[in-house]
Design a protein around this motif. Structure first.
Motif, PDB file in Angstrom:
ATOM      1  N   LEU A  15       0.801  -1.209   0.000  1.00  0.00           N
ATOM      2  CA  LEU A  15       0.000   0.000   0.000  1.00  0.00           C
ATOM      3  C   LEU A  15       0.838   1.264   0.000  1.00  0.00           C
ATOM      4  CD1 LEU A  15      -2.639  -1.078   2.656  1.00  0.00           C
ATOM      5  CD2 LEU A  15      -2.819  -1.215   0.172  1.00  0.00           C
ATOM      6  N   ALA A  16       2.148   1.102   0.204  1.00  0.00           N
ATOM      7  CA  ALA A  16       2.995   2.276   0.411  1.00  0.00           C
ATOM      8  C   ALA A  16       3.521   2.864  -0.892  1.00  0.00           C
ATOM      9  CB  ALA A  16       4.155   1.921   1.324  1.00  0.00           C
ATOM     10  N   VAL A  17       2.696   2.944  -1.921  1.00  0.00           N
ATOM     11  CA  VAL A  17       3.126   3.491  -3.201  1.00  0.00           C
ATOM     12  C   VAL A  17       3.566   4.933  -3.007  1.00  0.00           C
ATOM     13  CG1 VAL A  17       2.374   4.066  -5.528  1.00  0.00           C
ATOM     14  CG2 VAL A  17       1.547   1.985  -4.429  1.00  0.00           C
ATOM     15  N   GLY A  18       4.728   5.255  -3.555  1.00  0.00           N
ATOM     16  CA  GLY A  18       5.245   6.608  -3.434  1.00  0.00           C
ATOM     17  C   GLY A  18       6.067   6.831  -2.190  1.00  0.00           C
ATOM     18  N   LEU A  19       5.950   5.949  -1.201  1.00  0.00           N
ATOM     19  CA  LEU A  19       6.753   6.089   0.009  1.00  0.00           C
ATOM     20  C   LEU A  19       7.848   5.038   0.063  1.00  0.00           C
ATOM     21  CD1 LEU A  19       4.023   6.736   2.695  1.00  0.00           C
ATOM     22  CD2 LEU A  19       5.614   8.387   1.728  1.00  0.00           C
ATOM     23  N   CYS A  20       7.617   3.853  -0.530  1.00  0.00           N
ATOM     24  CA  CYS A  20       8.567   2.748  -0.436  1.00  0.00           C
ATOM     25  C   CYS A  20       9.360   2.648  -1.710  1.00  0.00           C
ATOM     26  CB  CYS A  20       7.813   1.440  -0.225  1.00  0.00           C
ATOM     27  SG  CYS A  20       6.431   1.585   0.863  1.00  0.00           S
ATOM     28  N   ALA A  21      10.338   3.487  -1.891  1.00  0.00           N
ATOM     29  CA  ALA A  21      11.029   3.618  -3.161  1.00  0.00           C
ATOM     30  C   ALA A  21      11.474   2.307  -3.748  1.00  0.00           C
ATOM     31  CB  ALA A  21      12.241   4.495  -2.964  1.00  0.00           C
ATOM     32  N   CYS A  22      11.335   2.183  -5.043  1.00  0.00           N
ATOM     33  CA  CYS A  22      11.912   1.051  -5.760  1.00  0.00           C
ATOM     34  C   CYS A  22      13.308   1.442  -6.181  1.00  0.00           C
ATOM     35  CB  CYS A  22      11.069   0.700  -6.964  1.00  0.00           C
ATOM     36  SG  CYS A  22       9.493   0.003  -6.536  1.00  0.00           S
ATOM     37  N   SER A  23      13.711   1.087  -7.412  1.00  0.00           N
ATOM     38  CA  SER A  23      15.044   1.429  -7.818  1.00  0.00           C
ATOM     39  C   SER A  23      15.119   1.727  -9.282  1.00  0.00           C
ATOM     40  CB  SER A  23      16.021   0.335  -7.459  1.00  0.00           C
ATOM     41  OG  SER A  23      15.409  -0.859  -7.183  1.00  0.00           O
ATOM     42  N   THR A  97      14.731  -0.652  -2.733  1.00  0.00           N
ATOM     43  CA  THR A  97      13.651   0.279  -2.448  1.00  0.00           C
ATOM     44  C   THR A  97      12.304  -0.420  -2.563  1.00  0.00           C
ATOM     45  OG1 THR A  97      13.653   1.046  -4.730  1.00  0.00           O
ATOM     46  CG2 THR A  97      15.012   2.239  -3.157  1.00  0.00           C
ATOM     47  N   GLY A  98      11.238   0.315  -2.281  1.00  0.00           N
ATOM     48  CA  GLY A  98       9.939  -0.311  -2.142  1.00  0.00           C
ATOM     49  C   GLY A  98       9.062  -0.186  -3.366  1.00  0.00           C
ATOM     50  N   ILE A  99       7.783  -0.401  -3.152  1.00  0.00           N
ATOM     51  CA  ILE A  99       6.850  -0.512  -4.260  1.00  0.00           C
ATOM     52  C   ILE A  99       6.560   0.852  -4.888  1.00  0.00           C
ATOM     53  CG2 ILE A  99       4.781  -0.351  -2.816  1.00  0.00           C
ATOM     54  CD1 ILE A  99       3.589  -2.558  -4.639  1.00  0.00           C
ATOM     55  N   GLY A 100       6.519   0.875  -6.201  1.00  0.00           N
ATOM     56  CA  GLY A 100       6.130   2.079  -6.921  1.00  0.00           C
ATOM     57  C   GLY A 100       7.160   3.184  -6.909  1.00  0.00           C
ATOM     58  N   GLY A 101       8.425   2.862  -6.738  1.00  0.00           N
ATOM     59  CA  GLY A 101       9.445   3.890  -6.667  1.00  0.00           C
ATOM     60  C   GLY A 101      10.494   3.759  -7.743  1.00  0.00           C
ATOM     61  N   THR A 102      11.571   4.504  -7.579  1.00  0.00           N
ATOM     62  CA  THR A 102      12.688   4.467  -8.518  1.00  0.00           C
ATOM     63  C   THR A 102      13.989   4.328  -7.733  1.00  0.00           C
ATOM     64  OG1 THR A 102      13.187   6.841  -8.501  1.00  0.00           O
ATOM     65  CG2 THR A 102      11.416   6.105  -9.977  1.00  0.00           C
ATOM     66  N   GLY A 103      15.085   4.187  -8.457  1.00  0.00           N
ATOM     67  CA  GLY A 103      16.372   4.004  -7.804  1.00  0.00           C
ATOM     68  C   GLY A 103      16.894   5.224  -7.087  1.00  0.00           C
ATOM     69  N   THR A 104      16.233   6.353  -7.248  1.00  0.00           N
ATOM     70  CA  THR A 104      16.702   7.574  -6.578  1.00  0.00           C
ATOM     71  C   THR A 104      15.709   8.122  -5.560  1.00  0.00           C
ATOM     72  OG1 THR A 104      15.847   8.915  -8.412  1.00  0.00           O
ATOM     73  CG2 THR A 104      18.160   8.257  -8.510  1.00  0.00           C
ATOM     74  N   ASN A 105      14.626   7.399  -5.283  1.00  0.00           N
ATOM     75  CA  ASN A 105      13.654   7.903  -4.309  1.00  0.00           C
ATOM     76  C   ASN A 105      14.271   8.182  -2.940  1.00  0.00           C
ATOM     77  OD1 ASN A 105      11.427   6.274  -6.142  1.00  0.00           O
ATOM     78  ND2 ASN A 105      10.602   8.062  -5.132  1.00  0.00           N
ATOM     79  N   TYR A 106      15.194   7.336  -2.516  1.00  0.00           N
ATOM     80  CA  TYR A 106      15.806   7.507  -1.196  1.00  0.00           C
ATOM     81  C   TYR A 106      17.232   8.017  -1.287  1.00  0.00           C
ATOM     82  CZ  TYR A 106      11.618   5.599   0.728  1.00  0.00           C
ATOM     83  OH  TYR A 106      10.302   5.426   1.076  1.00  0.00           O
ATOM     84  N   SER A 181      10.871  -0.537   3.448  1.00  0.00           N
ATOM     85  CA  SER A 181       9.519  -1.066   3.273  1.00  0.00           C
ATOM     86  C   SER A 181       9.540  -2.404   2.525  1.00  0.00           C
ATOM     87  CB  SER A 181       8.643  -0.028   2.561  1.00  0.00           C
ATOM     88  OG  SER A 181       7.299  -0.409   2.629  1.00  0.00           O
ATOM     89  N   LEU A 182       8.920  -2.492   1.341  1.00  0.00           N
ATOM     90  CA  LEU A 182       8.968  -3.750   0.593  1.00  0.00           C
ATOM     91  C   LEU A 182      10.417  -4.118   0.302  1.00  0.00           C
ATOM     92  CD1 LEU A 182       7.136  -5.920  -0.771  1.00  0.00           C
ATOM     93  CD2 LEU A 182       7.473  -4.660  -2.902  1.00  0.00           C
ATOM     94  N   GLY A 183      11.259  -3.112   0.110  1.00  0.00           N
ATOM     95  CA  GLY A 183      12.683  -3.370  -0.064  1.00  0.00           C
ATOM     96  C   GLY A 183      13.333  -3.906   1.193  1.00  0.00           C
ATOM     97  N   ALA A 184      12.842  -3.489   2.359  1.00  0.00           N
ATOM     98  CA  ALA A 184      13.346  -4.039   3.620  1.00  0.00           C
ATOM     99  C   ALA A 184      12.919  -5.493   3.782  1.00  0.00           C
ATOM    100  CB  ALA A 184      12.859  -3.202   4.799  1.00  0.00           C
ATOM    101  N   LEU A 185      11.674  -5.803   3.414  1.00  0.00           N
ATOM    102  CA  LEU A 185      11.222  -7.188   3.450  1.00  0.00           C
ATOM    103  C   LEU A 185      12.073  -8.045   2.509  1.00  0.00           C
ATOM    104  CD1 LEU A 185       7.363  -6.588   3.356  1.00  0.00           C
ATOM    105  CD2 LEU A 185       8.734  -7.142   5.357  1.00  0.00           C
ATOM    106  N   THR A 186      12.372  -7.501   1.339  1.00  0.00           N
ATOM    107  CA  THR A 186      13.240  -8.192   0.385  1.00  0.00           C
ATOM    108  C   THR A 186      14.619  -8.434   0.980  1.00  0.00           C
ATOM    109  OG1 THR A 186      12.075  -7.204  -1.504  1.00  0.00           O
ATOM    110  CG2 THR A 186      14.325  -8.002  -1.889  1.00  0.00           C
ATOM    111  N   THR A 187      15.176  -7.399   1.600  1.00  0.00           N
ATOM    112  CA  THR A 187      16.516  -7.492   2.192  1.00  0.00           C
ATOM    113  C   THR A 187      16.553  -8.527   3.306  1.00  0.00           C
ATOM    114  OG1 THR A 187      17.020  -5.205   1.610  1.00  0.00           O
ATOM    115  CG2 THR A 187      18.274  -6.164   3.428  1.00  0.00           C
ATOM    116  N   LEU A 188      15.548  -8.520   4.163  1.00  0.00           N
ATOM    117  CA  LEU A 188      15.517  -9.480   5.265  1.00  0.00           C
ATOM    118  C   LEU A 188      15.397 -10.914   4.753  1.00  0.00           C
ATOM    119  CD1 LEU A 188      13.286  -7.482   7.760  1.00  0.00           C
ATOM    120  CD2 LEU A 188      15.697  -8.046   8.057  1.00  0.00           C
ATOM    121  N   ARG A 189      14.571 -11.118   3.738  1.00  0.00           N
ATOM    122  CA  ARG A 189      14.455 -12.460   3.168  1.00  0.00           C
ATOM    123  C   ARG A 189      15.768 -12.884   2.507  1.00  0.00           C
ATOM    124  NH1 ARG A 189       8.770 -14.325   1.096  1.00  0.00           N
ATOM    125  NH2 ARG A 189       7.441 -13.541   2.769  1.00  0.00           N
TER     126      ARG A 189
END
Length: 320
Positions: A15-23, A97-106, A181-189
């Motif tokens: 649900l965190a579109v725009g907050l959970c940067a992707c890459s 990074t998380g859902i709906g983001g880009t590599g520079t969001n964070y 966010s989703l990227g953190a879940l990815t990292t932990l897995r």
């Protein structure tokens, strides 16, 4: 007592579109894009050089997603940020990074790491990125740890080469994995799935993530030892704060939990815009310095920087 993270955590992360940067950027015959660079000083803060590589993993498919029929390979654009003039080979971080983001969001956050002398690589995942075919989704989470491993493989391969943009740049013995966010879940897995975990990293950072400590394919943490820093706002309604509390409870030491008082899912992770964001910058750098650079005073700095009246608190367990 072992605590379980609710199974809804992964769905909530979506649900965190725009907050959970992707890459944005990575490749198996890595192709480059335009780069931006400036000449930097001899010491930190270093100036930042940034370019994009695209990695293509032909061994694993991208599944169907809505109207998108899928693909026989996985395309992983990866943004590479390097500190100009820092001693090489560089310690480095693969940041998911998380859902709906880009590599520079964070970039507002991880730019501080680069200015301190770390290289950062930020992959963009095929189906959770901004503009993903069929729409950004968290449903491909199970495949994203494989993407992180593939990108790490390619980065080390390019660094070991005699020529190229990354030749000699990255230290294979000083690696961290981090995510939001989703990227953190990815990292932990990637780092802590008992049955199939990455083992080349020296440290793991989870920002507003958490882990499923249940049984079966999602069993995590048991017997897997790598230093872990969890950072989470206690007013997060997207990925609940309890997810990081539970992960801290079941993870093997050394482990650290920084709680950001009154912070939601996104407000403290964009650099230095508020007191909580300054805490995030400081504690992530302290943690990287402690376990990637082995700086002798870094853990003391971490405790000090994480304990700020009315802003944040700190828990740690460094031994069994």
């Amino acid at each position: 007592m072992r605590m379980k993270v609710p199974a809804t955590v992964c769905l909530l992360a979506a649900l965190a579109v725009g907050l959970c940067a992707c890459s944005s950027s990575g490749s198996s015959g890595a192709t480059g894009s335009k780069s931006t660079s400036t000449t930097g000083p001899a010491g930190p803060p270093y100036q930042v050089k940034r370019f994009t590589l695209t990695f293509i993993d032909t061994s694993r498919p991208t599944p169907r997603n809505g109207s998108y029929p899928g693909a026989p390979s996985r395309t992983l654009p990866t943004v590479i940020s390097l500190p100009v003039g820092a001693a090489e080979p560089l310690p480095f971080v693969v940041f998911s990074t998380g859902i709906g983001g880009t590599g520079t969001n964070y970039e507002g956050l991880y730019r501080h790491w680069v200015e301190a002398g770390y290289a950062v690589a930020t992959p963009e995942f095929p189906l959770s990125k901004a503009g993903a075919p069929g729409g950004a989704t968290a449903a491909d989470l199970g495949n994203q740890p494989g993407d992180v491993r593939y990108v790490l493989d390619q980065l080390l391969h390019l660094s070991a080469a005699k020529v190229g943009q990354l030749a000699g740049k990255l230290d294979p013995n000083r690696i961290a994995l981090a995510g939001k966010s989703l990227g953190a879940l990815t990292t932990l897995r990637t780092a802590f799935l008992v049955s199939n975990h990455e083992s080349r990293e020296n440290a793991v950072i989870s920002l507003t993530g958490g882990g499923n400590a249940g049984s079966g394919a999602d069993k995590m943490f048991t017997g897997v030892t790598v230093p872990l820093l969890l950072v989470h706002g206690d007013d997060d309604h997207t990925v609940p704060y309890s997810a990081s509390v539970s992960a801290f409870a079941v993870a093997e030491p050394p482990k650290f939990l920084v709680t950001l008082f009154g912070q939601d899912h996104g407000g403290a992770f964009d650099g230095e815009q508020n007191a909580a964001a300054r805490v995030v910058v400081a504690v992530t750098l302290d943690f990287l310095d402690a376990y990637v650079r082995n700086a002798p005073d870094a853990l003391e700095r971490l405790k000090r920087d994480a304990t700020v009246a009315k802003v944040s608190s700190f828990q740690q367990k460094t031994f069994r």
